[in-house]
Design an enzyme around this catalytic site. Structure first.
Site, mmCIF file in Angstrom:
data_model
loop_
_atom_site.group_PDB
_atom_site.id
_atom_site.type_symbol
_atom_site.label_atom_id
_atom_site.label_comp_id
_atom_site.label_asym_id
_atom_site.label_seq_id
_atom_site.Cartn_x
_atom_site.Cartn_y
_atom_site.Cartn_z
ATOM 1 N N GLY A 10 39.304 -12.179 43.239
ATOM 2 C CA GLY A 10 39.975 -11.827 41.979
ATOM 3 C C GLY A 10 40.273 -10.336 41.873
ATOM 4 N N ASN A 32 36.637 -20.035 44.199
ATOM 5 C CA ASN A 32 37.316 -21.347 44.209
ATOM 6 C C ASN A 32 38.834 -21.182 44.023
ATOM 7 O OD1 ASN A 32 37.618 -20.736 41.516
ATOM 8 N ND2 ASN A 32 36.691 -22.617 40.733
ATOM 9 N N ASP A 58 32.985 -23.658 44.755
ATOM 10 C CA ASP A 58 33.023 -23.644 43.289
ATOM 11 C C ASP A 58 31.585 -23.514 42.783
ATOM 12 O OD1 ASP A 58 33.216 -24.351 40.547
ATOM 13 O OD2 ASP A 58 35.101 -25.396 40.992
ATOM 14 N N SER A 124 30.928 -7.552 29.516
ATOM 15 C CA SER A 124 32.166 -7.040 28.929
ATOM 16 C C SER A 124 31.871 -6.349 27.613
ATOM 17 C CB SER A 124 33.090 -8.231 28.673
ATOM 18 O OG SER A 124 34.143 -7.856 27.811
ATOM 19 N N ALA A 125 32.734 -5.407 27.255
ATOM 20 C CA ALA A 125 32.641 -4.754 25.956
ATOM 21 C C ALA A 125 32.873 -5.755 24.829
ATOM 22 C CB ALA A 125 33.661 -3.629 25.868
ATOM 23 N N TYR A 148 34.838 -17.115 24.748
ATOM 24 C CA TYR A 148 34.718 -16.290 25.964
ATOM 25 C C TYR A 148 33.630 -15.233 25.772
ATOM 26 C CZ TYR A 148 35.570 -12.362 29.104
ATOM 27 O OH TYR A 148 35.391 -11.328 29.989
ATOM 28 N N LYS A 152 29.632 -14.508 27.566
ATOM 29 C CA LYS A 152 29.077 -13.258 28.107
ATOM 30 C C LYS A 152 27.758 -12.914 27.408
ATOM 31 C CE LYS A 152 32.348 -12.324 31.069
ATOM 32 N NZ LYS A 152 32.079 -12.544 32.505
ATOM 33 N N ASN A 198 46.955 -9.437 28.379
ATOM 34 C CA ASN A 198 46.520 -8.055 28.204
ATOM 35 C C ASN A 198 47.692 -7.093 28.213
ATOM 36 O OD1 ASN A 198 43.935 -9.289 30.098
ATOM 37 N ND2 ASN A 198 43.575 -8.497 28.054
ATOM 38 N N ARG A 230 42.142 1.650 22.955
ATOM 39 C CA ARG A 230 41.180 1.056 23.880
ATOM 40 C C ARG A 230 40.790 2.053 24.953
ATOM 41 N NH1 ARG A 230 41.485 -1.928 20.369
ATOM 42 N NH2 ARG A 230 41.656 -4.205 20.300
ATOM 43 N N ARG A 291 47.086 -9.020 16.069
ATOM 44 C CA ARG A 291 46.548 -10.216 16.734
ATOM 45 C C ARG A 291 45.185 -10.525 16.116
ATOM 46 N NH1 ARG A 291 45.894 -9.893 23.204
ATOM 47 N NH2 ARG A 291 44.411 -8.270 22.615
ATOM 48 N N GLY A 293 41.473 -11.148 15.386
ATOM 49 C CA GLY A 293 40.264 -10.838 16.179
ATOM 50 C C GLY A 293 40.277 -9.455 16.806
HETATM 51 P P1 NAD Z 1 39.822 -12.675 37.933
HETATM 52 O O1 NAD Z 1 40.208 -13.960 37.279
HETATM 53 O O2 NAD Z 1 40.870 -11.919 38.665
HETATM 54 O O3 NAD Z 1 38.622 -12.942 38.954
HETATM 55 C C1 NAD Z 1 37.658 -13.971 38.752
HETATM 56 C C2 NAD Z 1 37.528 -14.737 40.048
HETATM 57 O O4 NAD Z 1 36.544 -15.760 39.893
HETATM 58 C C3 NAD Z 1 38.825 -15.438 40.459
HETATM 59 O O5 NAD Z 1 39.087 -15.159 41.817
HETATM 60 C C4 NAD Z 1 38.536 -16.920 40.253
HETATM 61 O O6 NAD Z 1 39.244 -17.741 41.157
HETATM 62 C C5 NAD Z 1 37.025 -16.947 40.477
HETATM 63 N N1 NAD Z 1 36.320 -18.065 39.817
HETATM 64 C C6 NAD Z 1 36.397 -18.424 38.512
HETATM 65 N N2 NAD Z 1 35.600 -19.489 38.289
HETATM 66 C C7 NAD Z 1 35.004 -19.794 39.469
HETATM 67 C C8 NAD Z 1 34.082 -20.802 39.879
HETATM 68 N N3 NAD Z 1 33.634 -21.738 39.036
HETATM 69 N N4 NAD Z 1 33.679 -20.814 41.180
HETATM 70 C C9 NAD Z 1 34.140 -19.898 42.056
HETATM 71 N N5 NAD Z 1 35.021 -18.937 41.724
HETATM 72 C C10 NAD Z 1 35.450 -18.894 40.447
HETATM 73 O O7 NAD Z 1 39.126 -11.762 36.831
HETATM 74 P P2 NAD Z 1 38.704 -10.233 36.873
HETATM 75 O O8 NAD Z 1 39.582 -9.501 35.954
HETATM 76 O O9 NAD Z 1 38.552 -9.791 38.267
HETATM 77 O O10 NAD Z 1 37.289 -10.342 36.167
HETATM 78 C C11 NAD Z 1 36.077 -10.481 36.902
HETATM 79 C C12 NAD Z 1 34.933 -10.644 35.922
HETATM 80 O O11 NAD Z 1 34.899 -9.522 35.049
HETATM 81 C C13 NAD Z 1 35.025 -11.876 35.031
HETATM 82 O O12 NAD Z 1 33.738 -12.429 34.897
HETATM 83 C C14 NAD Z 1 35.514 -11.327 33.719
HETATM 84 O O13 NAD Z 1 35.108 -12.099 32.628
HETATM 85 C C15 NAD Z 1 34.865 -9.960 33.701
HETATM 86 N N6 NAD Z 1 35.592 -8.992 32.857
HETATM 87 C C16 NAD Z 1 36.924 -8.781 33.081
HETATM 88 C C17 NAD Z 1 37.633 -7.909 32.257
HETATM 89 C C18 NAD Z 1 39.111 -7.699 32.445
HETATM 90 O O14 NAD Z 1 39.772 -7.269 31.498
HETATM 91 N N7 NAD Z 1 39.673 -7.950 33.622
HETATM 92 C C19 NAD Z 1 36.958 -7.225 31.224
HETATM 93 C C20 NAD Z 1 35.601 -7.432 31.053
HETATM 94 C C21 NAD Z 1 34.919 -8.331 31.883
HETATM 95 N N1 UFG Z 2 48.247 -5.421 22.729
HETATM 96 C C1 UFG Z 2 49.543 -5.378 22.236
HETATM 97 N N2 UFG Z 2 50.460 -6.213 22.814
HETATM 98 C C2 UFG Z 2 50.157 -7.063 23.836
HETATM 99 C C3 UFG Z 2 48.835 -7.089 24.305
HETATM 100 C C4 UFG Z 2 47.893 -6.264 23.725
HETATM 101 O O1 UFG Z 2 49.858 -4.623 21.343
HETATM 102 O O2 UFG Z 2 51.034 -7.801 24.312
HETATM 103 C C5 UFG Z 2 47.267 -4.470 22.145
HETATM 104 C C6 UFG Z 2 46.048 -5.116 21.530
HETATM 105 O O3 UFG Z 2 46.268 -5.410 20.186
HETATM 106 C C7 UFG Z 2 44.986 -4.025 21.760
HETATM 107 C C8 UFG Z 2 45.421 -3.367 23.070
HETATM 108 O O4 UFG Z 2 46.793 -3.679 23.224
HETATM 109 O O5 UFG Z 2 45.075 -3.061 20.742
HETATM 110 C C9 UFG Z 2 44.651 -3.877 24.282
HETATM 111 O O6 UFG Z 2 44.712 -5.296 24.323
HETATM 112 P P1 UFG Z 2 44.234 -6.121 25.593
HETATM 113 O O7 UFG Z 2 44.512 -7.562 25.328
HETATM 114 O O8 UFG Z 2 44.790 -5.526 26.821
HETATM 115 O O9 UFG Z 2 42.647 -5.839 25.640
HETATM 116 P P2 UFG Z 2 41.508 -6.166 24.568
HETATM 117 O O10 UFG Z 2 40.805 -4.878 24.310
HETATM 118 O O11 UFG Z 2 42.008 -6.911 23.417
HETATM 119 O O12 UFG Z 2 40.562 -7.164 25.384
HETATM 120 C C10 UFG Z 2 40.264 -7.015 26.769
HETATM 121 C C11 UFG Z 2 39.901 -8.381 27.328
HETATM 122 C C12 UFG Z 2 38.650 -8.874 26.681
HETATM 123 C C13 UFG Z 2 37.567 -7.869 26.903
HETATM 124 C C14 UFG Z 2 37.964 -6.514 26.388
HETATM 125 C C15 UFG Z 2 36.928 -5.496 26.736
HETATM 126 O O13 UFG Z 2 40.958 -9.298 27.112
HETATM 127 O O14 UFG Z 2 38.250 -10.075 27.252
HETATM 128 O O15 UFG Z 2 39.209 -6.123 26.967
HETATM 129 O O16 UFG Z 2 36.664 -5.531 28.099
HETATM 130 F F1 UFG Z 2 36.454 -8.266 26.270
#
Ligand code: NAD
Ligand code: UFG
Length: 369
Positions: A10, A32, A58, A124-125, A148, A152, A198, A230, A291, A293
């Site tokens: 990922g 997976n 998986d 996550s935050a 979600y 966490k 995002n 952010r 949005r 939340g």
């Molecule tokens: P991502 O979706 O790119 O990576 C997650 C990976 O896990 C993917 O490759 C997916 O195929 C794999 N996966 C999911 N379920 C699985 C399962 N049951 N078995 C095996 N593999 C599985 O996401 P990412 O952005 O790289 O995020 C990684 C982690 O960080 C996640 O746990 C996510 O919740 C956490 N996180 C991400 C963000 C963000 O904004 N990207 C912020 C905070 C926390």
């Molecule tokens: N936003 C827009 N337009 C969009 C998308 C987002 O204006 O199309 C705004 C949102 O309102 C927010 C900012 O851009 O003010 C960032 O939004 P993101 O969706 O990129 O990120 P969030 O902070 O809402 O949430 C993300 C992940 C959460 C995670 C959090 C902290 O989606 O799962 O960051 O890691 F928990």
């Protein structure tokens, strides 16, 4: 050490795997591919002189998972695998509890069977819920505003109870703020399926012409320009935080928590403006409804990670956007598009040679000819 990386195909996982390889670790990826492609791992391996092993497993397949862990016998696990779409978690909560919580439970059981008790977990935050006590500290009270986020929170609590029950465990809960950016080569990056949820990937797709305009969710927050703020963090800085946490856990049992953020916020309009500047493309936007939340502002106090891990984010917004734009331009539709996809393994390695990372012991980076 031998590190097993769940979700290593990922977005954040692939960047971390590359740094682990560079740091001289042996890496086995377990994924997976529910939200990723093996192409990401092919590229990571082309970027590195030592290679990660890739296994399609998986986390919900309990038997195979246990068998895999006892065969691999990792020294530590970095656990990225999970589902991460807030909106989808609201419409399909059980899918999220099953995949994220049950998947983690299965992993912990399998680790115990394999006598591996060192874990770095992707928190996550989001666990700060709607807290307005800024900057956010690790001791800020936790809550969840969607399924979600609750997965966490449950996992963090589960890990705390596990650590308290058995001193063999060394666990890090890393609370990421908003990961963005891509590897400097443009060969790996975030590849969202469908319409991005995002902000940054959405803005990148507007700049490349895949989408018409950015909907800015609210222009009347009590922030300097009225739009949401952010703490965006470059994925390379975030990846480095995992290596620092692994190092810390070598000599320290128990459960630890660190914010991984920069400590500085950027508004939606600042992000749009940075993209316009870096890409030279127009980035039309329209202020729309808030949005549900969303909080007005979220940013970390990252001092604990700096003091305890010796880690701090180095890259600013400009570099995040530059790297993200390079990835977007070279792979307009993610891993299933662009010129790199057509290259054989040897051609890909040749193409990426300027970025080749060598193991620390093998000599300095770039020392390849
Ligand atoms: P991502 O979706 O790119 O990576 C997650 C990976 O896990 C993917 O490759 C997916 O195929 C794999 N996966 C999911 N379920 C699985 C399962 N049951 N078995 C095996 N593999 C599985 O996401 P990412 O952005 O790289 O995020 C990684 C982690 O960080 C996640 O746990 C996510 O919740 C956490 N996180 C991400 C963000 C963000 O904004 N990207 C912020 C905070 C926390
Ligand atoms: N936003 C827009 N337009 C969009 C998308 C987002 O204006 O199309 C705004 C949102 O309102 C927010 C900012 O851009 O003010 C960032 O939004 P993101 O969706 O990129 O990120 P969030 O902070 O809402 O949430 C993300 C992940 C959460 C995670 C959090 C902290 O989606 O799962 O960051 O890691 F928990």
């Amino acid at each position: 050490m031998h590190v097993l990386v769940t979700g290593g195909a990922g977005y954040i996982g692939s960047h971390t795997v590359l740094q682990l390889l560079q740091d001289g670790h042996e890496v086995t990826i377990l994924d997976n591919f529910s939200n990723s492609s093996p192409e990401a791992v092919r590229r990571v391996n082309a970027l590195s002189s030592s290679k990660a092993k890739l296994l399609k497993v998986d986390l919900l397949d309990e038997e195979l998972l246990k068998e895999t862990l006892t065969t691999v016998k990792p020294d530590a696990v970095i656990h990225f695998a999970g589902l991460k779409s807030v909106g989808e978690s609201v419409s399909q909560p059980l899918k999220y509890y099953r995949n994220n919580v049950t998947g983690t439970l299965n992993l912990l059981d399998a680790m115990d069977s394999a006598q591996c008790h060192t874990l770095v977990f992707s928190s996550s935050a989001t666990v700060y819920g709607e807290s307005t006590a800024l900057p956010l500290l690790e001791r800020t009270p936790r809550s969840a505003t969607n399924p979600y986020g609750r997965t966490k929170l449950h996992i963090e609590e589960m890990l705390e109870e596990l650590g308290a029950s058995d001193a063999r465990w060394s666990i890090a809960n890393l609370r990421y703020f908003n990961p963005v950016g891509a590897h400097e080569s443009g060969a790996i990056g975030e590849d969202p399926q469908g319409i991005p949820n995002n902000l940054m990937p959405y803005v990148a797709q507007v700049a490349i012409g895949r989408r018409d305009k950015v909907g800015v969710f609210g222009g009347d927050y009590s922030t300097p320009d009225g739009t949401g703020v952010r703490d965006y963090i470059h994925v390379e800085d975030l990846a480095a935080g995992h290596l620092a946490a692994l190092e810390y856990l070598k000599d320290s049992s128990g459960v630890h928590v660190w914010n991984l953020g920069t400590g500085t916020g950027a508004s939606v309009l600042e992000v749009i403006e940075a993209f316009r500047r870096v890409s030279g493309q127009p980035v039309p936007y329209e202020i729309v409804e808030r949005r549900p939340g969303d909080v007005a502002e979220s940013y970390a106090n990252p001092e604990k990670a700096r003091l305890e891990l010796g880690w701090k984010a180095e890259r600013g917004l400009e570099q995040m956007v530059e790297d993200m734009w390079r990835w977007q331009e070279q792979n307009p539709r993610g891993f299933e598009s662009g010129d790199l996809l057509e290259l054989s393994d040897d051609e890909l390695a040749e193409h990426l040679k300027p970025y080749l990372v060598t193991r620390k012991e093998d000599g300095p980076r770039g020392d390849i000819d």
